[in-house]
Design a protein around this motif. Sequence first.
Motif, short mmCIF file in Angstrom:
data_model
loop_
_atom_site.label_atom_id
_atom_site.label_comp_id
_atom_site.label_asym_id
_atom_site.label_seq_id
_atom_site.Cartn_x
_atom_site.Cartn_y
_atom_site.Cartn_z
N VAL A 57 0.84 -1.20 0.00
CA VAL A 57 0.00 0.00 0.00
C VAL A 57 0.87 1.25 0.00
CG1 VAL A 57 -1.69 1.31 1.33
CG2 VAL A 57 -1.94 -1.16 1.09
N LEU A 58 1.90 1.26 0.83
CA LEU A 58 2.79 2.42 0.89
C LEU A 58 3.60 2.57 -0.39
CD1 LEU A 58 4.06 1.99 4.55
CD2 LEU A 58 2.34 3.60 3.72
N ALA A 59 3.91 1.46 -1.05
CA ALA A 59 4.68 1.54 -2.29
C ALA A 59 3.88 2.20 -3.40
CB ALA A 59 5.12 0.14 -2.72
N CYS A 60 2.56 2.18 -3.32
CA CYS A 60 1.74 2.82 -4.35
C CYS A 60 1.96 4.32 -4.42
CB CYS A 60 0.25 2.52 -4.10
SG CYS A 60 -0.23 0.79 -4.24
N ALA A 61 2.45 4.91 -3.33
CA ALA A 61 2.63 6.35 -3.29
C ALA A 61 3.94 6.81 -3.92
CB ALA A 61 2.57 6.85 -1.84
N LEU A 62 4.77 5.89 -4.39
CA LEU A 62 6.05 6.23 -5.00
C LEU A 62 6.05 5.80 -6.46
CD1 LEU A 62 8.49 5.07 -2.16
CD2 LEU A 62 7.56 7.37 -2.55
N ASP A 63 6.68 6.62 -7.31
CA ASP A 63 6.79 6.24 -8.71
C ASP A 63 7.86 5.16 -8.86
OD1 ASP A 63 9.39 7.41 -8.87
OD2 ASP A 63 8.51 9.36 -9.33
N PRO A 64 7.94 4.50 -10.01
CA PRO A 64 8.88 3.38 -10.16
C PRO A 64 10.33 3.73 -9.86
CG PRO A 64 7.30 3.38 -11.97
CD PRO A 64 7.07 4.64 -11.20
N VAL A 65 10.76 4.93 -10.22
CA VAL A 65 12.15 5.31 -9.96
C VAL A 65 12.40 5.44 -8.47
CG1 VAL A 65 13.90 7.08 -10.37
CG2 VAL A 65 12.34 6.42 -12.21
N LEU B 76 5.70 -6.91 -4.16
CA LEU B 76 4.86 -5.80 -3.71
C LEU B 76 3.75 -5.52 -4.72
CD1 LEU B 76 7.54 -3.34 -2.28
CD2 LEU B 76 5.92 -4.74 -1.00
N ARG B 77 4.08 -5.58 -6.00
CA ARG B 77 3.04 -5.37 -7.02
C ARG B 77 1.99 -6.47 -6.98
NH1 ARG B 77 7.60 -3.83 -10.17
NH2 ARG B 77 7.68 -5.92 -11.07
N ARG B 78 2.42 -7.69 -6.65
CA ARG B 78 1.49 -8.82 -6.66
C ARG B 78 0.51 -8.77 -5.49
NH1 ARG B 78 4.14 -14.65 -6.84
NH2 ARG B 78 4.18 -14.39 -4.57
N VAL B 79 0.96 -8.27 -4.35
CA VAL B 79 0.09 -8.27 -3.16
C VAL B 79 -0.60 -6.93 -2.95
CG1 VAL B 79 1.50 -10.02 -2.03
CG2 VAL B 79 2.01 -7.61 -1.64
N GLN B 80 -0.49 -6.03 -3.92
CA GLN B 80 -1.20 -4.76 -3.78
C GLN B 80 -2.70 -4.99 -3.75
OE1 GLN B 80 -0.14 -2.05 -6.88
NE2 GLN B 80 1.82 -1.48 -5.97
N PRO B 81 -3.42 -4.34 -2.82
CA PRO B 81 -4.88 -4.50 -2.79
C PRO B 81 -5.51 -3.82 -3.99
CG PRO B 81 -4.19 -2.84 -1.21
CD PRO B 81 -2.93 -3.44 -1.76
N GLY B 82 -6.38 -4.53 -4.68
CA GLY B 82 -7.05 -3.98 -5.85
C GLY B 82 -8.47 -3.57 -5.55
N PRO B 83 -9.13 -2.91 -6.47
CA PRO B 83 -10.54 -2.54 -6.28
C PRO B 83 -11.40 -3.78 -6.13
CG PRO B 83 -9.56 -1.32 -8.12
CD PRO B 83 -8.57 -2.37 -7.72
#
Length: 354
Positions: free
Chosen positions: A215-223, A238-245
Amino acid sequence: MVMTDATRAAAPRAGSRRSQNDPTDTDSTKVDPTKADPTEVGRTEVGATVAAGRAAQELNLKRGEFELAVHLSIVRIAAEQAGGRPRVSREEIDRLRSGDGFPDTLRERVRTVGTAEGARLLGISPVRFTRLARAGCITPVAFHLNRYRAIVWLYLAQELVGFAAEAPQLLTGNSPAWMRTCLDAGTDWRTRNWRSHRIERLLSRTEDPWGRAAVLACALDPVQLAEVVDDPYERAYLRRVQPGPVFGPPGSVAARDTMTHLMRADDPDEILWRRVNLVLELDSARETRPAPHPGDDRRPDPDCSVPGPVSLPAPPPVSDSGPVQVAGLLARLGLRTREVLRRAGEERSSGEAR
């Protein structure tokens, strides 16, 4: 026509009949208690879950209203299965349906309004309503794109009523000095406040350290994310376990891109704050379990010798570890430390000279 989970669950199957004691039975057909065994009826209801679409129908909520209800924790979802959509327990649906004034009271809790309707609700002009929102007095809870692909912020009607009761002085007369200064500087808190509230809600829905870090990683851009999380396998996890809609990603490419853009921090102070929180959450996640890497499920070959640990020389002692500690912290945050160390060294030298 694509059959959704809700229509698939509601559609009868020819030539098949479900057992009453099947715990996965989500059919809404009522069982006559005079003809059925009470123990079997109780066994059917305990642990039964339904898809999100089916739950929205039974709660008389639209898809957007149901997703907002889940986001606000009004509707509690069951434990999500790996790779599956969130589901709602039958007990949760019964709890909400048994509430006073259902379904009007439930729909009122998730009713959202735009700028014009919100201004009428508060008895002020749309211009003053926008100024209050830009100054951070009221926070949007959702958004949608109009036909011109412009962002239209939505606000909870109940929160607006509560704001009017708590701060009536902001609805009449001149705006306070701090608000005028904030707006004259071009400040707009709507996006940042929406992002902060959304991240807090998503964090409250999971206790898994890797899910919280995602969830916290969503607030940062890829770089920026690569600077903090240098392991590519950890970033992939982290991308795999991100909560989706609840109902999956939006069908519109513009809506998906807008959501991704709004979720990313843009102010330097917020970016630094998100980096610090991500580093702390990653420490907890790595202590819980490591991120999966290729070959983790392979058993070691007994004929293959494993080299032992290599002894490395101890580092030389350091008399003053102040700049080194700063460098270590900033290095973990992915920030450049050369300029910081140079300034720290100059300040230390000047202090010793005095």
